[in-house]
Design a protein around this motif. Structure first.
Motif, PDB file in Angstrom:
ATOM      1  N   GLY A 192      -2.173  -4.818   3.450  1.00  0.00           N
ATOM      2  CA  GLY A 192      -1.993  -4.140   2.179  1.00  0.00           C
ATOM      3  C   GLY A 192      -0.657  -3.434   2.103  1.00  0.00           C
ATOM      4  O   GLY A 192      -0.073  -3.069   3.134  1.00  0.00           O
ATOM      5  N   PHE A 193      -0.178  -3.236   0.861  1.00  0.00           N
ATOM      6  CA  PHE A 193       1.087  -2.539   0.608  1.00  0.00           C
ATOM      7  C   PHE A 193       0.976  -1.743  -0.681  1.00  0.00           C
ATOM      8  O   PHE A 193       0.295  -2.151  -1.627  1.00  0.00           O
ATOM      9  CB  PHE A 193       2.254  -3.534   0.474  1.00  0.00           C
ATOM     10  CG  PHE A 193       2.709  -4.096   1.781  1.00  0.00           C
ATOM     11  CD1 PHE A 193       3.740  -3.503   2.485  1.00  0.00           C
ATOM     12  CD2 PHE A 193       2.076  -5.194   2.325  1.00  0.00           C
ATOM     13  CE1 PHE A 193       4.139  -4.015   3.712  1.00  0.00           C
ATOM     14  CE2 PHE A 193       2.465  -5.714   3.543  1.00  0.00           C
ATOM     15  CZ  PHE A 193       3.505  -5.110   4.239  1.00  0.00           C
ATOM     16  N   ASP A 194       1.676  -0.616  -0.719  1.00  0.00           N
ATOM     17  CA  ASP A 194       1.763   0.189  -1.934  1.00  0.00           C
ATOM     18  C   ASP A 194       3.069   0.967  -1.931  1.00  0.00           C
ATOM     19  O   ASP A 194       3.649   1.236  -0.866  1.00  0.00           O
ATOM     20  CB  ASP A 194       0.599   1.177  -2.027  1.00  0.00           C
ATOM     21  CG  ASP A 194      -0.565   0.651  -2.848  1.00  0.00           C
ATOM     22  OD1 ASP A 194      -0.316   0.067  -3.923  1.00  0.00           O
ATOM     23  OD2 ASP A 194      -1.719   0.803  -2.418  1.00  0.00           O
ATOM     24  N   SER A 195       3.502   1.336  -3.128  1.00  0.00           N
ATOM     25  CA  SER A 195       4.615   2.269  -3.279  1.00  0.00           C
ATOM     26  C   SER A 195       4.433   3.006  -4.604  1.00  0.00           C
ATOM     27  O   SER A 195       4.295   2.376  -5.651  1.00  0.00           O
ATOM     28  CB  SER A 195       5.971   1.550  -3.266  1.00  0.00           C
ATOM     29  OG  SER A 195       7.020   2.483  -3.492  1.00  0.00           O
ATOM     30  N   VAL A 196       4.417   4.325  -4.538  1.00  0.00           N
ATOM     31  CA  VAL A 196       4.300   5.143  -5.753  1.00  0.00           C
ATOM     32  C   VAL A 196       5.585   5.921  -6.003  1.00  0.00           C
ATOM     33  O   VAL A 196       5.600   6.868  -6.798  1.00  0.00           O
ATOM     34  CB  VAL A 196       3.107   6.113  -5.650  1.00  0.00           C
ATOM     35  CG1 VAL A 196       1.806   5.351  -5.504  1.00  0.00           C
ATOM     36  CG2 VAL A 196       3.286   7.099  -4.491  1.00  0.00           C
ATOM     37  N   LEU A 197       6.684   5.511  -5.354  1.00  0.00           N
ATOM     38  CA  LEU A 197       7.907   6.307  -5.396  1.00  0.00           C
ATOM     39  C   LEU A 197       8.782   5.933  -6.591  1.00  0.00           C
ATOM     40  O   LEU A 197       9.894   5.413  -6.472  1.00  0.00           O
ATOM     41  CB  LEU A 197       8.674   6.161  -4.079  1.00  0.00           C
ATOM     42  CG  LEU A 197       7.908   6.648  -2.846  1.00  0.00           C
ATOM     43  CD1 LEU A 197       8.803   6.648  -1.626  1.00  0.00           C
ATOM     44  CD2 LEU A 197       7.321   8.031  -3.075  1.00  0.00           C
ATOM     45  N   SER A 198       8.248   6.206  -7.760  1.00  0.00           N
ATOM     46  CA  SER A 198       8.981   6.185  -9.022  1.00  0.00           C
ATOM     47  C   SER A 198       8.406   7.335  -9.836  1.00  0.00           C
ATOM     48  O   SER A 198       7.282   7.784  -9.566  1.00  0.00           O
ATOM     49  CB  SER A 198       8.789   4.857  -9.750  1.00  0.00           C
ATOM     50  OG  SER A 198       7.442   4.707 -10.183  1.00  0.00           O
ATOM     51  N   PRO A 199       9.132   7.858 -10.823  1.00  0.00           N
ATOM     52  CA  PRO A 199       8.595   9.004 -11.576  1.00  0.00           C
ATOM     53  C   PRO A 199       7.207   8.751 -12.155  1.00  0.00           C
ATOM     54  O   PRO A 199       6.333   9.635 -12.116  1.00  0.00           O
ATOM     55  CB  PRO A 199       9.647   9.207 -12.669  1.00  0.00           C
ATOM     56  CG  PRO A 199      10.924   8.766 -12.029  1.00  0.00           C
ATOM     57  CD  PRO A 199      10.537   7.576 -11.181  1.00  0.00           C
ATOM     58  N   TRP A 200       6.972   7.567 -12.682  1.00  0.00           N
ATOM     59  CA  TRP A 200       5.659   7.247 -13.243  1.00  0.00           C
ATOM     60  C   TRP A 200       4.596   7.249 -12.148  1.00  0.00           C
ATOM     61  O   TRP A 200       3.547   7.885 -12.273  1.00  0.00           O
ATOM     62  CB  TRP A 200       5.727   5.887 -13.943  1.00  0.00           C
ATOM     63  CG  TRP A 200       4.447   5.460 -14.608  1.00  0.00           C
ATOM     64  CD1 TRP A 200       3.455   6.268 -15.071  1.00  0.00           C
ATOM     65  CD2 TRP A 200       4.047   4.116 -14.873  1.00  0.00           C
ATOM     66  NE1 TRP A 200       2.443   5.508 -15.627  1.00  0.00           N
ATOM     67  CE2 TRP A 200       2.780   4.189 -15.522  1.00  0.00           C
ATOM     68  CE3 TRP A 200       4.614   2.866 -14.640  1.00  0.00           C
ATOM     69  CZ2 TRP A 200       2.088   3.046 -15.931  1.00  0.00           C
ATOM     70  CZ3 TRP A 200       3.928   1.726 -15.057  1.00  0.00           C
ATOM     71  CH2 TRP A 200       2.683   1.825 -15.684  1.00  0.00           C
TER      72      TRP A 200
ATOM     73  N   VAL B 188      -5.545 -12.521   1.988  1.00  0.00           N
ATOM     74  CA  VAL B 188      -6.355 -11.439   1.428  1.00  0.00           C
ATOM     75  C   VAL B 188      -5.555 -10.147   1.551  1.00  0.00           C
ATOM     76  O   VAL B 188      -5.250  -9.707   2.663  1.00  0.00           O
ATOM     77  CB  VAL B 188      -7.701 -11.281   2.155  1.00  0.00           C
ATOM     78  CG1 VAL B 188      -8.533 -10.190   1.466  1.00  0.00           C
ATOM     79  CG2 VAL B 188      -8.470 -12.586   2.181  1.00  0.00           C
ATOM     80  N   THR B 189      -5.193  -9.551   0.419  1.00  0.00           N
ATOM     81  CA  THR B 189      -4.439  -8.301   0.452  1.00  0.00           C
ATOM     82  C   THR B 189      -5.172  -7.218  -0.322  1.00  0.00           C
ATOM     83  O   THR B 189      -6.122  -7.479  -1.064  1.00  0.00           O
ATOM     84  CB  THR B 189      -3.029  -8.462  -0.151  1.00  0.00           C
ATOM     85  OG1 THR B 189      -3.129  -8.712  -1.556  1.00  0.00           O
ATOM     86  CG2 THR B 189      -2.265  -9.579   0.535  1.00  0.00           C
ATOM     87  N   ALA B 190      -4.696  -5.989  -0.136  1.00  0.00           N
ATOM     88  CA  ALA B 190      -5.238  -4.835  -0.852  1.00  0.00           C
ATOM     89  C   ALA B 190      -4.102  -4.123  -1.571  1.00  0.00           C
ATOM     90  O   ALA B 190      -2.954  -4.127  -1.114  1.00  0.00           O
ATOM     91  CB  ALA B 190      -5.926  -3.876   0.118  1.00  0.00           C
ATOM     92  N   SER B 191      -4.424  -3.530  -2.699  1.00  0.00           N
ATOM     93  CA  SER B 191      -3.459  -2.752  -3.466  1.00  0.00           C
ATOM     94  C   SER B 191      -4.198  -1.623  -4.161  1.00  0.00           C
ATOM     95  O   SER B 191      -5.363  -1.779  -4.554  1.00  0.00           O
ATOM     96  CB  SER B 191      -2.748  -3.627  -4.505  1.00  0.00           C
ATOM     97  OG  SER B 191      -1.902  -2.849  -5.341  1.00  0.00           O
ATOM     98  N   THR B 192      -3.535  -0.494  -4.309  1.00  0.00           N
ATOM     99  CA  THR B 192      -4.125   0.632  -5.018  1.00  0.00           C
ATOM    100  C   THR B 192      -3.553   0.784  -6.412  1.00  0.00           C
ATOM    101  O   THR B 192      -4.266   1.027  -7.375  1.00  0.00           O
ATOM    102  CB  THR B 192      -3.908   1.942  -4.241  1.00  0.00           C
ATOM    103  OG1 THR B 192      -4.526   1.836  -2.965  1.00  0.00           O
ATOM    104  CG2 THR B 192      -4.482   3.138  -4.981  1.00  0.00           C
ATOM    105  N   SER B 193      -2.243   0.602  -6.526  1.00  0.00           N
ATOM    106  CA  SER B 193      -1.574   0.926  -7.790  1.00  0.00           C
ATOM    107  C   SER B 193      -0.845  -0.241  -8.422  1.00  0.00           C
ATOM    108  O   SER B 193      -0.410  -0.139  -9.574  1.00  0.00           O
ATOM    109  CB  SER B 193      -0.580   2.065  -7.555  1.00  0.00           C
ATOM    110  OG  SER B 193       0.364   1.701  -6.560  1.00  0.00           O
TER     111      SER B 193
END
Length: 408
Positions: free
Chosen positions: A192-200, A107-112
């Protein structure tokens, strides 16, 4: 679910961490106890055209444990999840020979989802045409991809799912995993894991308007301070192995902590006369864990870094515990807010706190301009009461709380 099953407190027997302050549990915990911060100017891309330039970036990630076949089909957030899952299961002492495939759920979580992967494929579409877009784009960006990839990697055929609830998501994933263990699944890999480190991803994150625009890494993310102007995003997260306590006991497993209580809900809509949900959710989690406010030894705060939200959190803690009556810490000021990974990392930190009986500090606290109503932990402190409360809130009112109890 029988009454007996409803009282089972799953054991945390394995932890895997990928955070800006460390990509092993040992490194992460050492740096966290030392109050070190990894917040700095972004190096993944040139942030100068954007209003915010600081983030908690993972800079020492080695993807070599992943096969060449996996790399072309995974976003960086999934790669962090895959390597962390290996570490968590290894830490728990779980091998494929120890279990049937149907005994392990995920069971994982993601935002983006996979922002970086998606941007690269969109650039191919615009510049080269649709024939050059990877077929892996069909799933590599998707919120559920980490659950799927982890299940494939570890042959997990037990009950599995994904939760999308922003920063609160990984606490909700732990709550779901707890229900699965109580219902008979012996092992669940959750986090859970996330990464928003791209220009988009960065532009989408800034659009919410609550990201700090400070260029000073030491002062950019100061929750609960009068000068708070937003949070600093980060990347990464954590995974924990939740195991039925009888199974853990029978095989002599090390137990970091037990998941004792969980509750979730939503803030009222903007403009509503109803109060924020946090105090109600805290009380519900404590009741679920069958503990009183005086039995909580530390609170891992949500620490939004937004003045109004910080005030709401202080008010909720004062309402439930009394002013200055419980130690509060926010190690995330050293990593940034990791979105779906943030709650999972706080769960891991709480389990390590209970295991070591040491509360980690809130990095950068020496730069706060004034005292607060909270008993914020400035230096590592002995944990005197073996129970921890982890709080997380997300966009659109998501609010969750998890209570962990010590194993000793």
């Amino acid at each position: 679910m029988t009454g007996l099953a409803a009282t089972v407190e799953p054991a945390v027997t394995g932890i895997g961490v990928h955070a800006p302050t460390g990509v092993t549990v040992a490194d992460y915990w050492r740096n966290t106890l030392a109050g070190r911060s990894a917040i700095d100017r972004i190096t993944r891309f040139d942030p100068s055209p954007y209003t915010a330039t600081l983030a908690g970036e993972i800079r020492d990630f080695d993807p070599s444990p992943l096969s060449g076949r996996l790399l072309p089909q995974t976003d960086i957030s999934t790669r962090h999840a895959l390597v962390s899952s290996d570490a968590a299961l290894r830490d728990a002492g779980i091998t494929p020979d120890d279990r049937d495939d149907f005994e392990l759920g995920v069971v994982t979580a993601s935002t983006s989802g996979g922002f970086e992967f998606g941007q690269k494929e969109l650039q191919k579409l615009w510049a080269q045409g649709s024939r050059h877009v990877s077929g892996y784009q069909s799933f590599a960006w998707f919120y559920a991809v980490n659950t799927g990839q982890l299940a494939i990697r570890h042959g997990a055929r037990g009950p599995s799912s994904v939760v999308v609830a922003d920063q609160a998501g990984s606490l909700d994933a732990v709550g779901k995993a707890r229900r699965l263990v109580r219902a008979g699944t012996p092992l669940v890999l959750t986090g859970g894991f996330d990464s928003v480190l791209s220009p988009w991803g960065w532009l989408a994150t800034l659009a919410a308007g609550n990201v700090s625009t400070s260029t000073d890494p030491k002062r950019a993310y100061q929750p609960f301070a009068d000068t708070a102007e937003g949070f600093v995003p980060g990347e990464g997260g954590a995974l924990t192995v939740l195991e039925h306590p009888d199974r853990a006991h029978d095989r002599g497993a090390r137990v970091y902590a037990h998941i004792s209580g969980y509750a979730s809900g939503f803030d009222p809509r903007p403009g509503s006369p109803r109060p924020p949900a946090l105090a109600r959710i805290i009380r519900a989690a404590l009741a679920d864990a069958r503990v009183g406010p005086g039995e909580i030894g530390v609170v891992f705060a949500d620490a939004a870094g937004v003045r109004e939200q910080d005030d709401h959190e202080i008010a909720a803690l004062d309402t439930v515990f009394g002013a200055h009556r419980v130690p509060v810490t926010a190690p995330k000021t050293g990593t940034g807010r990791l979105f779906a990974g943030g709650g999972a990392l706080d769960i891991a930190a709480a389990a390590l706190t209970l295991d070591s009986r040491t509360i980690p500090p809130t990095p950068g606290l020496e730069h706060y301009p004034c005292p607060t109503r909270l008993d914020l932990v400035r230096e590592p402190r002995e944990l005197t009461t073996p129970a921890a409360l982890v709080l997380a809130r997300g966009g659109r009112g998501f609010t969750s709380a998890v209570v962990l109890r010590g194993a000793r």
